[in-house]
Motif scaffolding. Sequence first.
Motif, short mmCIF file in Angstrom:
data_model
loop_
_atom_site.label_atom_id
_atom_site.label_comp_id
_atom_site.label_asym_id
_atom_site.label_seq_id
_atom_site.Cartn_x
_atom_site.Cartn_y
_atom_site.Cartn_z
N VAL A 397 20.55 125.01 102.39
CA VAL A 397 19.82 124.88 103.64
C VAL A 397 20.57 125.55 104.79
N GLY A 398 21.90 125.49 104.83
CA GLY A 398 22.69 126.08 105.90
C GLY A 398 23.13 125.05 106.94
N LEU A 399 23.86 125.55 108.01
CA LEU A 399 24.42 124.69 109.06
C LEU A 399 23.32 124.10 109.94
N ILE A 400 23.48 122.77 110.25
CA ILE A 400 22.56 122.10 111.17
C ILE A 400 23.40 121.37 112.22
N CYS A 401 23.16 121.71 113.49
CA CYS A 401 23.84 121.02 114.60
C CYS A 401 22.90 119.94 115.17
N GLU A 402 23.53 119.03 115.88
CA GLU A 402 22.77 117.91 116.47
C GLU A 402 21.67 118.42 117.39
N ASN A 403 21.91 119.55 118.05
CA ASN A 403 20.92 120.09 118.98
C ASN A 403 20.17 121.28 118.41
N ILE A 418 6.59 118.26 98.07
CA ILE A 418 6.69 117.69 99.43
C ILE A 418 8.08 117.08 99.62
N TYR A 419 8.52 117.06 100.92
CA TYR A 419 9.82 116.49 101.28
C TYR A 419 9.62 115.14 101.99
N LYS A 420 10.51 114.19 101.65
CA LYS A 420 10.50 112.89 102.30
C LYS A 420 11.94 112.49 102.66
N GLY A 421 12.08 111.76 103.78
CA GLY A 421 13.42 111.29 104.17
C GLY A 421 13.57 111.25 105.67
N THR A 443 14.33 113.66 99.72
CA THR A 443 13.72 113.72 98.37
C THR A 443 12.65 114.81 98.34
N TYR A 444 12.77 115.69 97.28
CA TYR A 444 11.74 116.73 97.05
C TYR A 444 10.98 116.34 95.80
N THR A 445 9.64 116.20 95.87
CA THR A 445 8.81 115.72 94.77
C THR A 445 7.75 116.76 94.43
N LEU A 446 7.54 116.99 93.00
CA LEU A 446 6.54 117.97 92.51
C LEU A 446 5.84 117.39 91.29
N GLN A 447 4.49 117.48 91.20
CA GLN A 447 3.70 117.03 90.04
C GLN A 447 3.24 118.25 89.23
N ASP A 448 3.48 118.20 87.80
CA ASP A 448 3.11 119.36 86.96
C ASP A 448 1.70 119.20 86.43
N ASN A 457 16.85 114.51 94.80
CA ASN A 457 17.43 114.07 96.06
C ASN A 457 18.55 115.00 96.48
N PHE A 458 18.63 115.31 97.75
CA PHE A 458 19.73 116.08 98.28
C PHE A 458 20.06 115.57 99.67
N THR A 459 21.17 116.04 100.19
CA THR A 459 21.67 115.54 101.48
C THR A 459 21.71 116.66 102.51
N LEU A 460 21.17 116.41 103.68
CA LEU A 460 21.30 117.31 104.82
C LEU A 460 22.27 116.67 105.81
N THR A 461 23.27 117.46 106.26
CA THR A 461 24.27 116.95 107.20
C THR A 461 24.00 117.54 108.58
N VAL A 462 23.84 116.66 109.58
CA VAL A 462 23.67 117.09 110.97
C VAL A 462 25.03 116.95 111.63
N ASP A 463 25.62 118.13 111.99
CA ASP A 463 26.95 118.12 112.60
C ASP A 463 26.86 117.75 114.08
N THR A 464 27.93 117.15 114.54
CA THR A 464 28.00 116.79 115.96
C THR A 464 28.21 118.03 116.80
N VAL A 465 27.70 118.00 118.01
CA VAL A 465 28.06 119.02 118.98
C VAL A 465 29.35 118.55 119.63
N PRO A 466 30.16 119.44 120.14
CA PRO A 466 31.41 119.01 120.77
C PRO A 466 31.14 118.07 121.94
N ILE A 467 32.03 117.07 122.09
CA ILE A 467 31.89 116.12 123.20
C ILE A 467 32.57 116.73 124.41
N VAL A 468 31.74 117.16 125.32
CA VAL A 468 32.25 117.83 126.53
C VAL A 468 32.36 116.81 127.64
#
Length: 846
Positions: A397-403, A418-421, A443-448, A457-468
Amino acid sequence: MATVVAIPLLKNITVNAQPTVTLGNFTAVCANAPSFTLSGGLPLSGTYFGSGVSSGSFDPSAAGNGIKSITYKFTDANSCTDSASSNIVVDSVTTLTFPALANICGGSARKAINIATPIGGIYKGVGVVNDTLFNPVLSGTGTFTLRYVFTNSFGCSDSTNQTIGVDTIPIVSFTIQDSICVNNDSLNLLSTPAGGVFSGAGVVGSKFSPVGLNGRVGINYMYTGANGCFNSVADTIRVDSVTAVAFAIPDSICFGSPAIPLNGTPMGGMYSLNGNSYTNTNYSGLMANSVDTIGYSYTNAFGCIDSTVEYVRVDSVTQVTLSSFGSICEDDTINLTNGLPLGGVYSGLNVIGSQYVGDTSGTWRISYTYTNQFGCIDSVDSNILVKSKPKLTLGSVGLICENTSDFLLTAGSPIGGIYKGSGIVNDTTFSATLAGIGMHSITYTLQDTNACTDSINFTLTVDTVPIVSLDSFAFACRNQGLLNLTGGSPIGGVYYGTGIIGSNQFDPSIGYGNYQVGYKFIDGKGCQDSLMKPIIVDTLPQIVSAAVEDICQNVGLLTLTKGNPATGNYEGLGIQSNGQFDPKSVSVGIDSLFYVLESRCGIDSLKVKFNVLAAPEVDLPPYGRICDAQEGLALTQGKPAGGLYFVDGVESTIITARLGRANVDYVLTNASGCTDTASASIEYYSNPEITVVGDKAICAGDSARFRVKEELVTYIWNGDTASSEYFLNPKDMILGENLVKLKGIDSLGCASEVMVRVNSSLCGFSVKAMPNPNDGNFALIINTGTEQEVDIAVWNTHGQKISGFNTVLIAGKNEFLYNLLDSAPGMYILEILVGQDLIIEKFVIK
């Protein structure tokens, strides 16, 4: 020489010497003392007179309490009489009260009898101990008279009686058998006489129940007779224990099941089956759908029997069926409901409870076991088909920031599912803002085409933005040059906004105002954040004006009027911590303060002069309390003079008399317009009203009695302090009008004076010289209501006694003839002394 003769005129009167009579002092007696013969009068053979006196004896009960005057009168052989008096004190006897005493029972505890009043006397009688207690053990039964004897402070004793009854106690008995088994029925308790109360463990009414007891048990029987006296008797009974039996067997068995051993304890007892003796030590059901009764009994060494019964239900077995199952996909779960009757248990590989999980494709066996309501079991088997499901993979999926902005997910393969979560929007889009910082399970679900479904199931991580963070900027003065900006964190970011030069400088020359300056930082992951704070550009302060009015020195703490601008403050001597000015801190005359205006870019000040005016100092002494509420008061007490008076807030020059409290303020204003005030209070009270009741006229020789109706603190009668009641003695009175002066003082110290008049006269006594004037021959006529002894004398105006004699007047008219022919013409005085009273009658010889 004067000659006095009684009628007839030719008979001489012999004046004999009067006997001297004395009477000794009497000792005090009690009012209940017996009569006694009076003595002490001399010469002997005289007669005693007075209250309570009869035939020479004195009866205290007839005389009554108090001081009684006893007179001893003696008449000599010449019929000349003299008398003497002495007081006898009859002391009162205290009235006693001895309340009735309730009957008590023989043999009971000692009873307190010290209920007579007043207290302090002693008790006497059969059974009395320690002067205050009655012991029925000592007295025995019957009715007894108790005497209470009390001696008062005068030493006078009196007594009173009261009776107390000691009743007999009843004779009681009861019997009971020696022993009983704990599980026996209740025993009837028999007693003599009947009607009493049984008590003890296991006793209910007149029955004894051994249930729950063991060993010797005490039973008490108490009977109360008609006179309220009671007696009791006790006995014991042994409660023998039974040996507890135990016998365990299942409540139910299935028909045809193996035989069950019988295990009754303790061993050695007897079994029964359905009411018949049973000698077999094993048991099996006789018939399906029936209930068997198995009993076990045991007799111990005391002959006490215990037994128990168990009931065994012989149940039938229920036949079960299981229909075939349809097909499912791998990892699917189905509810197992094909078994009949319902309520059985499914078992087999991948069976969990009443569900089946298709873990692996293929055909698998499932068993169904049913236990009926009696616990009897039957079972049956059937097969189920499990189909395979599709296999899924997941890309990056790649990098995901909080903003990070919302984006479409395409990582699942094959596509079309379809995706759920957390953070998923419309089954296809991920929102970092919605999901929040951290790891999120998707969760990614597919019917044949076989209608089987798979998911990954997979995990997406939302990184913090720096605390300024950005520290608040210090104010800037417009003329101070470029400012180097600091306070941004983490370091390494850049500043931006109006007035920013380069990456970290601010130019305040842009003018007075409030400017927003931002700080932006990008962390190593590429996530960034920023924050803005204001910079205030200020200028030098300048005072336009400030002034302080003249101040009286006594005005107290004063808030001074602010200058222009009003953001400044006054400083100098007299300025308090709260900014107020205290004129008392400075001297009278011209003073000055500084009005100071301060900003962050500098200070401006202005010296302000003003005049502190001297204030008058006034004094008003306390008025205190004034008793006569009829008198007003002129207001002149304030110093120095020249001020105004205010009574309860109203200007006035006097305080009008009124009952109650008034507040006075004295206000003085000097030439400078400064004012001072002094205050005092005044309390007006009315003098007490005094009403004296009592004798207005009395006979000579009697005391006059007066009493004040009102309750006062102090009573001063004729200069002597006394009580509200006052007696004026005969020796302090003259014949005619006598004045008694009373001064009364109430609780407030206010006083009033009254005068009381009482007239003293010789009741039924009159004196007259006839004729008057005369030539020296005249008659002295004295009328009296009682026999009285008198001294009669004639005096001239030079104080010379012409004649005198003592005689006893008879009741009625007494006439004495005088022959004073040898006496010179002029005025003469007749003196008749009756007891201590002197009567004057004047006559003239021509």
